[in-house]
Design an enzyme around this catalytic site. Structure first.
Site, PDB file in Angstrom:
ATOM      1  N   CYS A  96      44.098  42.957  36.112  1.00  0.00           N
ATOM      2  CA  CYS A  96      43.988  41.554  36.529  1.00  0.00           C
ATOM      3  C   CYS A  96      42.740  40.903  35.918  1.00  0.00           C
ATOM      4  CB  CYS A  96      44.010  41.433  38.052  1.00  0.00           C
ATOM      5  SG  CYS A  96      44.187  39.721  38.637  1.00  0.00           S
ATOM      6  N   HIS A 183      48.656  44.157  39.813  1.00  0.00           N
ATOM      7  CA  HIS A 183      47.808  45.046  40.609  1.00  0.00           C
ATOM      8  C   HIS A 183      48.605  46.262  41.071  1.00  0.00           C
ATOM      9  CE1 HIS A 183      44.094  42.690  41.313  1.00  0.00           C
ATOM     10  NE2 HIS A 183      44.870  41.628  41.251  1.00  0.00           N
ATOM     11  N   GLU A 185      47.472  48.884  42.206  1.00  0.00           N
ATOM     12  CA  GLU A 185      46.772  49.494  43.342  1.00  0.00           C
ATOM     13  C   GLU A 185      47.040  48.772  44.662  1.00  0.00           C
ATOM     14  OE1 GLU A 185      44.002  46.153  42.288  1.00  0.00           O
ATOM     15  OE2 GLU A 185      45.465  47.430  41.258  1.00  0.00           O
TER      16      GLU A 185
END
Length: 239
Positions: A96, A183, A185
């Site tokens: 990002c 993202h 994660e």
């Protein structure tokens, strides 16, 4: 593999008890794929910039609420570090904000997108099949939270995935830099809570669309596998 995590933000205090901070999210995702991974964290947002590019085997950046064009001193210092990694052939994966930082540091341009905020799930076509994309599939769908986008690519960059909303979503630069706007994660629960926290900023309509999109499957584990495949190949090539 030892990974240096360049932390560029903290999870908002209101959400930290439920979801943890970003280093915890990264470790949870990538150690699910490879439990032997070791993470070392540098808090770049506090001005803690690494002074040794070989302190770890490879580097990753977190996202950030800050923008690469905000004129922050630590962002400029981190750009210098990214350029040092590039010149040395040291592997780096930008997530990002890190994806955008990588582009800017190497001569690209990042802008606030006229398409507005991207939140919830993003749906992307893989436009070039790379050797590290194993197991293979022709799309990569990840959670997002961003307003800025890479508009102009740096030299030597190749787009390997994107969408109409974000054409420069997945970018490889040379053989040792990889950037992704999404993202991997993030969890869906964190994405939902983050949209709720930013509702006034993002807007009711876009948040509603983002919440609806969370019903779709997410390719977080696949993206983690691809990233680790990429890093292992880059490390082997450098050795």
């Amino acid at each position: 593999m030892r990974i240096g995590l360049l932390q560029c933000d903290d999870v908002a205090p209101e959400l930290r008890e439920a979801h943890g901070n970003y280093p915890k999210m990264f470790a949870a995702l990538f150690q699910r794929v490879d439990p032997t991974l070791e993470f070392r964290v540098w808090r770049c947002l506090d001005g803690e910039i690494p002074d040794d590019i070989d302190a770890v085997d490879a580097w990753m950046t977190t996202g950030s609420k800050h923008g690469v064009n905000d004129g922050l001193a630590w962002v400029d210092q981190l750009c210098d570090f990214v350029r040092e990694l590039w010149r040395a052939g040291k592997p780096l994966v930008g997530i990002c904000f890190g994806h955008q930082l990588m582009a800017k540091a190497l001569g690209g341009e990042v802008v606030k997108s006229e398409r507005g905020w991207g939140v919830g799930m993003s749906f992307n076509r893989v436009t070039a099949r790379a050797a590290w994309m194993e197991p293979w599939q022709p799309g990569i769908d990840l959670l997002v939270s961003h307003q800025d986008q890479v508009e102009v690519l740096p030299p030597e960059a190749t787009i390997v995935g994107g969408s109409d909303f974000c054409p420069h979503y997945l970018m490889q630069i040379g053989e040792h830099f990889l950037g992704v706007q999404g993202h991997p994660e993030f969890t869906k629960a964190y994405s939902r809570d983050l949209m709720a926290l930013r509702r006034e900023l993002v807007g009711d309509e876009r948040v509603s669309e983002g919440e609806t999109s969370l019903a779709a499957p997410v390719d977080d584990t696949l993206m983690a596998r691809w990233i680790l495949n990429f890093l292992r190949r880059a490390i082997a090539a450098r050795d």
